[in-house]
Design a protein around this motif. Sequence first.
Motif, short mmCIF file in Angstrom:
data_model
loop_
_atom_site.label_atom_id
_atom_site.label_comp_id
_atom_site.label_asym_id
_atom_site.label_seq_id
_atom_site.Cartn_x
_atom_site.Cartn_y
_atom_site.Cartn_z
N LYS A 158 0.74 -1.18 -0.26
CA LYS A 158 -0.10 -0.03 0.12
C LYS A 158 0.77 0.92 0.11
N ASP A 159 0.24 1.92 -0.25
CA ASP A 159 1.14 3.43 -0.59
C ASP A 159 0.31 5.01 -0.15
N ILE A 160 0.74 4.80 1.47
CA ILE A 160 -0.41 5.94 2.33
C ILE A 160 -0.36 7.56 1.79
N VAL A 161 0.46 7.92 0.80
CA VAL A 161 0.68 9.58 -0.08
C VAL A 161 -0.35 9.28 -0.78
N LYS A 162 -0.14 7.91 -2.23
CA LYS A 162 -1.58 7.92 -3.21
C LYS A 162 -2.71 7.48 -2.84
N ARG A 163 -2.59 6.67 -1.95
CA ARG A 163 -3.84 6.55 -1.06
C ARG A 163 -4.12 4.80 -2.38
N THR A 164 -3.23 4.18 -2.37
CA THR A 164 -3.42 3.12 -3.18
C THR A 164 -2.88 1.83 -2.64
N LEU A 165 -3.62 0.68 -3.39
CA LEU A 165 -3.04 -0.73 -2.54
C LEU A 165 -2.84 -1.35 -3.52
N SER A 166 -1.59 -2.18 -3.86
CA SER A 166 -0.84 -2.92 -4.76
C SER A 166 -1.69 -4.35 -4.76
N LEU A 167 -1.61 -4.97 -5.97
CA LEU A 167 -1.38 -6.53 -6.09
C LEU A 167 -0.83 -6.68 -7.25
N GLN A 168 0.99 -6.81 -7.48
CA GLN A 168 1.58 -7.58 -7.96
C GLN A 168 1.94 -9.32 -8.17
N MET A 169 1.25 -9.12 -9.40
CA MET A 169 1.26 -10.94 -9.38
C MET A 169 1.92 -11.82 -10.67
N ASN A 170 3.04 -12.23 -10.04
CA ASN A 170 3.90 -12.76 -10.72
C ASN A 170 3.37 -14.52 -11.76
N SER A 171 4.12 -15.13 -12.20
CA SER A 171 3.69 -16.60 -12.32
C SER A 171 2.55 -16.99 -12.55
N LEU A 172 1.80 -16.84 -13.20
CA LEU A 172 0.23 -16.35 -13.01
C LEU A 172 -0.19 -17.43 -13.54
N LYS A 173 -0.99 -18.81 -12.75
CA LYS A 173 -1.50 -19.30 -13.80
C LYS A 173 -3.28 -19.41 -14.03
N PRO A 174 -3.49 -20.71 -15.16
CA PRO A 174 -4.75 -20.55 -15.50
C PRO A 174 -5.59 -20.30 -14.21
N GLU A 175 -5.19 -20.80 -13.51
CA GLU A 175 -6.88 -20.63 -11.81
C GLU A 175 -6.63 -19.54 -11.09
N ASP A 176 -5.55 -18.54 -12.00
CA ASP A 176 -5.70 -17.36 -11.40
C ASP A 176 -6.85 -16.42 -11.91
N THR A 177 -7.37 -17.37 -12.89
CA THR A 177 -8.29 -16.60 -13.76
C THR A 177 -9.58 -15.86 -12.56
N ALA A 178 -9.97 -14.83 -12.36
CA ALA A 178 -10.96 -14.07 -12.14
C ALA A 178 -10.97 -12.84 -11.99
N ILE A 179 -12.27 -12.11 -11.43
CA ILE A 179 -12.84 -10.72 -10.67
C ILE A 179 -12.38 -10.68 -9.98
N TYR A 180 -10.83 -9.75 -9.50
CA TYR A 180 -10.47 -9.00 -8.09
C TYR A 180 -11.18 -7.74 -8.24
N TYR A 181 -10.48 -8.21 -6.46
CA TYR A 181 -11.79 -6.83 -6.07
C TYR A 181 -11.45 -6.20 -4.55
N CYS A 182 -11.27 -4.84 -4.71
CA CYS A 182 -9.77 -4.18 -3.69
C CYS A 182 -11.46 -4.28 -2.74
N ASN A 183 -10.59 -4.07 -1.26
CA ASN A 183 -11.48 -4.49 0.34
C ASN A 183 -10.75 -3.33 0.65
N LEU A 184 -11.83 -2.67 1.36
CA LEU A 184 -11.54 -1.75 2.70
C LEU A 184 -11.78 -1.84 3.83
#
Length: 116
Positions: free
Chosen positions: A72-98
Amino acid sequence: QVQLVESGGGLVQPGGSLNLTCASSESIFDIDAMVWYRQAPGAEQREMVAAINGGRGTKYRDSVKGRFTISKDIVKRTLSLQMNSLKPEDTAIYYCNLKRGGLNYWGKGTLVTVST
């Protein structure tokens, strides 16, 4: 009312990478936690992917450990998710929750498709 907007989804080949971002309309300094969830096609429920608390504590579901990194970056007010080595089973809609003060706020999601 906190508004969350996800971006960064798309189509990627297996083994590829994507970086998701969630932009918050309000400060994320005093959160209880921010979480990435996902819901796969045909799945009834969303599942927790990665979470970060008000400090720097993180946790991940077992299937993404070593491949995904939440930050997370408090100054930019952002949450990030770096995803590497992606697999077909990672296919989905990704939602952010606070989570703050017993309340939950959700974004509308961003679609990640891992396919050849």
